[in-house]
Write a protein that holds these residues in place. Structure first.
Motif, PDB file in Angstrom:
ATOM      1  N   PRO A  81       0.820  -1.211   0.000  1.00 13.34           N
ATOM      2  CA  PRO A  81       0.000   0.000   0.000  1.00 13.34           C
ATOM      3  C   PRO A  81       0.853   1.260   0.000  1.00 13.34           C
ATOM      4  N   SER A  82       0.282   2.346  -0.520  1.00 10.81           N
ATOM      5  CA  SER A  82       1.031   3.604  -0.616  1.00 10.81           C
ATOM      6  C   SER A  82       1.170   4.313   0.729  1.00 10.81           C
ATOM      7  N   ASN A  84      -1.176   5.928   4.429  1.00  6.39           N
ATOM      8  CA  ASN A  84      -2.443   6.581   4.785  1.00  6.39           C
ATOM      9  C   ASN A  84      -2.312   7.950   5.440  1.00  6.39           C
ATOM     10  N   GLY A 103      -2.481   2.746  -4.315  1.00  6.78           N
ATOM     11  CA  GLY A 103      -3.213   3.752  -3.560  1.00  6.78           C
ATOM     12  C   GLY A 103      -4.680   3.384  -3.464  1.00  6.78           C
ATOM     13  N   ALA A 104      -5.449   4.228  -2.757  1.00  4.33           N
ATOM     14  CA  ALA A 104      -6.861   3.934  -2.521  1.00  4.33           C
ATOM     15  C   ALA A 104      -7.757   5.005  -3.110  1.00  4.33           C
ATOM     16  N   THR A 105      -8.940   4.579  -3.551  1.00  5.68           N
ATOM     17  CA  THR A 105      -9.982   5.512  -3.971  1.00  5.68           C
ATOM     18  C   THR A 105     -11.132   5.471  -2.977  1.00  5.68           C
ATOM     19  N   SER A 115      -5.020   8.698   1.113  1.00  4.79           N
ATOM     20  CA  SER A 115      -4.115   7.878   0.310  1.00  4.79           C
ATOM     21  C   SER A 115      -2.883   8.668  -0.126  1.00  4.79           C
ATOM     22  N   ASN A 116      -1.704   8.179   0.225  1.00  5.33           N
ATOM     23  CA  ASN A 116      -0.474   8.827  -0.206  1.00  5.33           C
ATOM     24  C   ASN A 116      -0.342   8.747  -1.720  1.00  5.33           C
ATOM     25  N   SER A 117       0.233   9.792  -2.293  1.00  2.09           N
ATOM     26  CA  SER A 117       0.402   9.862  -3.739  1.00  2.09           C
ATOM     27  C   SER A 117       1.848  10.220  -4.043  1.00  2.09           C
ATOM     28  N   VAL A 124      -4.428   2.344  -8.461  1.00  3.92           N
ATOM     29  CA  VAL A 124      -5.279   2.485  -7.281  1.00  3.92           C
ATOM     30  C   VAL A 124      -6.381   1.439  -7.332  1.00  3.92           C
ATOM     31  N   GLY A 127     -10.628   1.620  -1.570  1.00  5.15           N
ATOM     32  CA  GLY A 127     -10.034   1.461  -0.248  1.00  5.15           C
ATOM     33  C   GLY A 127     -10.768   2.204   0.848  1.00  5.15           C
ATOM     34  N   THR A 149      -5.296   2.191   2.533  1.00  3.18           N
ATOM     35  CA  THR A 149      -4.610   1.635   1.368  1.00  3.18           C
ATOM     36  C   THR A 149      -4.249   0.169   1.586  1.00  3.18           C
TER      37      THR A 149
END
Length: 218
Positions: A81-82, A84, A103-105, A115-117, A124, A127, A149
């Protein structure tokens, strides 16, 4: 629960615990978990854990990178995961080369606020407010809503398992590229908040196998 079905429902799962009851771990435990998964024949590792890079000492970072690189060199995909924190850079190990960073949507399909970018994000997956099975001690219904994430990454790991079921010969570079090419909703372009776009299992499975970009992992 028998009524919960994941992305790759028939894929065998090797559960390896690296987090304690408080959700904490050490680099040594994570490295040992990765090595155990490789030794037991895993083709995909989902490591739903993340920490800001500043929390990793140089020695810890080197040990974790080496464990990941060793797994990838043996044909094992590592999905992570990226993070949080809502930061514009990925946590570790998501920022390391050779991992598949997820990442998460949110429920609207937009990048989740937590979600970290940033550079290194591959794609993605949903999440936020994910319904999943939980222990009865947490919720009597044995279901709960979770966000993070860490809940997006397993969906991508499941898609990776399906790709390997269809194409057992795939190396990690080919697998990663098929997941990226299959990702929808971003027009094929990369962006810091979506990577190459939203996980699309059907489209990933329909992609032709690309040429391998794998070389020897240094």
């Amino acid at each position: 629960s028998g009524t919960v079905q994941g992305v790759a429902a028939t894929a065998p799962v090797i559960p390896i615990t690296v987090l304690d009851a408080r959700g904490e771990t050490s680099t040594a435990d994570v490295v040992a978990g990765i090595q155990r998964a490789v030794a037991l024949g895993a083709r995909v590792i989902n490591a739903s854990l993340a920490a800001p890079a500043a929390m990793a000492t140089p020695a810890d970072a080197k040990a974790l990178r080496n464990a990941i690189f060793s797994a990838v060199s043996r044909g094992v995909a590592v999905v992570v995961p990226s993070g949080n924190e809502g930061a514009t850079q990925l946590d570790v190990p998501a920022r390391y080369p050779h991992v598949i960073s997820v990442g998460a949507t949110d429920e609207a399909g937009l990048p989740a606020s937590f979600s970290n970018s940033g550079p290194g994000l591959d794609l993605v997956a949903p999440g936020a407010a994910i319904t999943t099975a939980v222990p009865a001690g947490v919720c009597k219904s044995e279901y709960g809503l979770v966000s993070g994430t860490s809940f997006a990454a397993p969906a991508v790991a499941g898609a990776a398992a399906l790709l390997l079921e269809k194409h057992p010969e795939l190396d990690v570079s080919q697998l990663t590229e098929m997941l990226r090419q299959g990702a929808g909703g971003n027009g094929g372009a990369w962006s810091p908040s979506l990577g190459f776009g939203m996980l699309n299992v059907e489209q990933a499975l329909a992609r032709p196998v690309p040429e391998s970009a794998d070389g020897e992992v240094n």
